[in-house]
Design a protein around this motif. Structure first.
Motif, PDB file in Angstrom:
ATOM      1  N   THR A  33      -2.242   5.145   3.029  1.00  0.00           N
ATOM      2  CA  THR A  33      -3.429   4.374   2.645  1.00  0.00           C
ATOM      3  C   THR A  33      -4.169   3.909   3.884  1.00  0.00           C
ATOM      4  OG1 THR A  33      -2.432   3.613   0.581  1.00  0.00           O
ATOM      5  CG2 THR A  33      -4.218   2.279   1.468  1.00  0.00           C
ATOM      6  N   HIS A  34      -5.476   4.054   3.861  1.00  0.00           N
ATOM      7  CA  HIS A  34      -6.339   3.550   4.930  1.00  0.00           C
ATOM      8  C   HIS A  34      -7.026   2.304   4.386  1.00  0.00           C
ATOM      9  CE1 HIS A  34      -5.594   7.714   5.947  1.00  0.00           C
ATOM     10  NE2 HIS A  34      -5.827   7.373   7.204  1.00  0.00           N
ATOM     11  N   PHE A  35      -7.031   1.254   5.171  1.00  0.00           N
ATOM     12  CA  PHE A  35      -7.551  -0.017   4.663  1.00  0.00           C
ATOM     13  C   PHE A  35      -8.452  -0.674   5.694  1.00  0.00           C
ATOM     14  CE2 PHE A  35      -3.288  -0.442   6.376  1.00  0.00           C
ATOM     15  CZ  PHE A  35      -3.422  -1.433   7.335  1.00  0.00           C
TER      16      PHE A  35
ATOM     17  N   TYR B  42       0.837  -1.196   0.000  1.00  0.00           N
ATOM     18  CA  TYR B  42       0.000   0.000   0.000  1.00  0.00           C
ATOM     19  C   TYR B  42       0.873   1.247   0.000  1.00  0.00           C
ATOM     20  CZ  TYR B  42      -3.677  -3.231   1.577  1.00  0.00           C
ATOM     21  OH  TYR B  42      -4.556  -4.276   1.694  1.00  0.00           O
ATOM     22  N   GLU B  43       0.390   2.288  -0.675  1.00  0.00           N
ATOM     23  CA  GLU B  43       1.083   3.567  -0.635  1.00  0.00           C
ATOM     24  C   GLU B  43       1.025   4.128   0.780  1.00  0.00           C
ATOM     25  OE1 GLU B  43      -0.004   6.536  -3.501  1.00  0.00           O
ATOM     26  OE2 GLU B  43      -0.510   4.995  -4.983  1.00  0.00           O
ATOM     27  N   GLU B  44       2.018   4.915   1.133  1.00  0.00           N
ATOM     28  CA  GLU B  44       2.012   5.548   2.449  1.00  0.00           C
ATOM     29  C   GLU B  44       0.752   6.401   2.577  1.00  0.00           C
ATOM     30  OE1 GLU B  44       4.685   8.531   5.218  1.00  0.00           O
ATOM     31  OE2 GLU B  44       5.626   7.506   3.540  1.00  0.00           O
TER      32      GLU B  44
ATOM     33  N   GLU C 222      -4.423   2.144   9.364  1.00  0.00           N
ATOM     34  CA  GLU C 222      -3.321   2.683   8.582  1.00  0.00           C
ATOM     35  C   GLU C 222      -2.016   2.281   9.255  1.00  0.00           C
ATOM     36  OE1 GLU C 222      -2.562   6.978   8.532  1.00  0.00           O
ATOM     37  OE2 GLU C 222      -3.940   7.186  10.213  1.00  0.00           O
TER      38      GLU C 222
ATOM     39  N   LYS D 222     -10.406  -5.389   2.904  1.00  0.00           N
ATOM     40  CA  LYS D 222      -9.403  -5.137   1.870  1.00  0.00           C
ATOM     41  C   LYS D 222      -8.189  -6.044   2.069  1.00  0.00           C
ATOM     42  CE  LYS D 222      -6.674  -1.692  -0.580  1.00  0.00           C
ATOM     43  NZ  LYS D 222      -6.567  -2.587  -1.709  1.00  0.00           N
TER      44      LYS D 222
ATOM     45  N   LYS E 229      -8.704  11.844   3.475  1.00  0.00           N
ATOM     46  CA  LYS E 229      -7.521  12.636   3.128  1.00  0.00           C
ATOM     47  C   LYS E 229      -6.810  13.006   4.421  1.00  0.00           C
ATOM     48  CE  LYS E 229      -6.006  16.808   0.796  1.00  0.00           C
ATOM     49  NZ  LYS E 229      -6.384  18.031   0.106  1.00  0.00           N
TER      50      LYS E 229
ATOM     51  N   LYS F 209     -14.046   8.969   0.914  1.00  0.00           N
ATOM     52  CA  LYS F 209     -12.623   9.239   0.678  1.00  0.00           C
ATOM     53  C   LYS F 209     -12.010   9.851   1.928  1.00  0.00           C
ATOM     54  CE  LYS F 209     -11.820  11.371  -3.088  1.00  0.00           C
ATOM     55  NZ  LYS F 209     -11.712  12.469  -4.057  1.00  0.00           N
TER      56      LYS F 209
END
Length: 140
Positions: free
Chosen positions: A35-37, A31-33, A84, A41, A103, A101
């Motif tokens: 990223t919330h999962f 996962y990209e830094e 995260e 997922k 952010k 979303k």
């Protein structure tokens, strides 16, 4: 091949390097830094990588990771529980109430105000969380 970095992370957090812990760390590292999962997922990504683990095992693993500081769990009103990786960087969240979303943001003004409020109370800040619930630009 098992990445020795994953084993080191687990051992540094006093966790045995089990197959489920290693598999979850491997998926999380993709996962990209920032990223919330969700647990779902993680499960889907494990299945996509050819690893089958029970949802219960993933729940327990993420709880252990949370307890040891590897991940941070958030409970957002409009989307539920997300996780995260714990980068150690101080930040807050904006969550779109329409699309979900998330952010991340950091404003020094918020940090300064938080410190001032704690100082005025003559207390000591242990933990803070700040979430702004918005309608994002895409959903307007």
């Amino acid at each position: 091949m098992i990445d020795l970095v994953y084993i080191a992370i687990l051992k540094a957090n006093r966790l045995r390097p089990t197959t489920v812990r290693l598999a979850v760390l491997s998926v999380m590292s993709d996962y990209e830094e920032g990223t919330h999962f969700t647990i779902e997922k993680i499960c889907d990504d494990l299945i996509s990588s050819g690893v089958r683990k029970s949802v219960g095992s993933i729940y327990r693993t993420l709880k252990e990771f949370e307890d040891s500081g590897i991940v941070i769990r958030h409970q957002f009103d409009s989307i539920g529980t997300v996780y995260e990786s714990n980068s150690g960087a101080d930040h807050d969240h904006m969550v779109c109430v329409v699309c979900g979303k998330i952010k991340e943001f950091y404003k020094t003004e918020f940090d300064s105000l938080r410190k001032e409020v704690v100082s005025d109370s003559k207390g000591r800040l242990i933990k803070h969380t700040q979430t702004l619930y918005v309608v994002c630009e895409d959903c307007l």
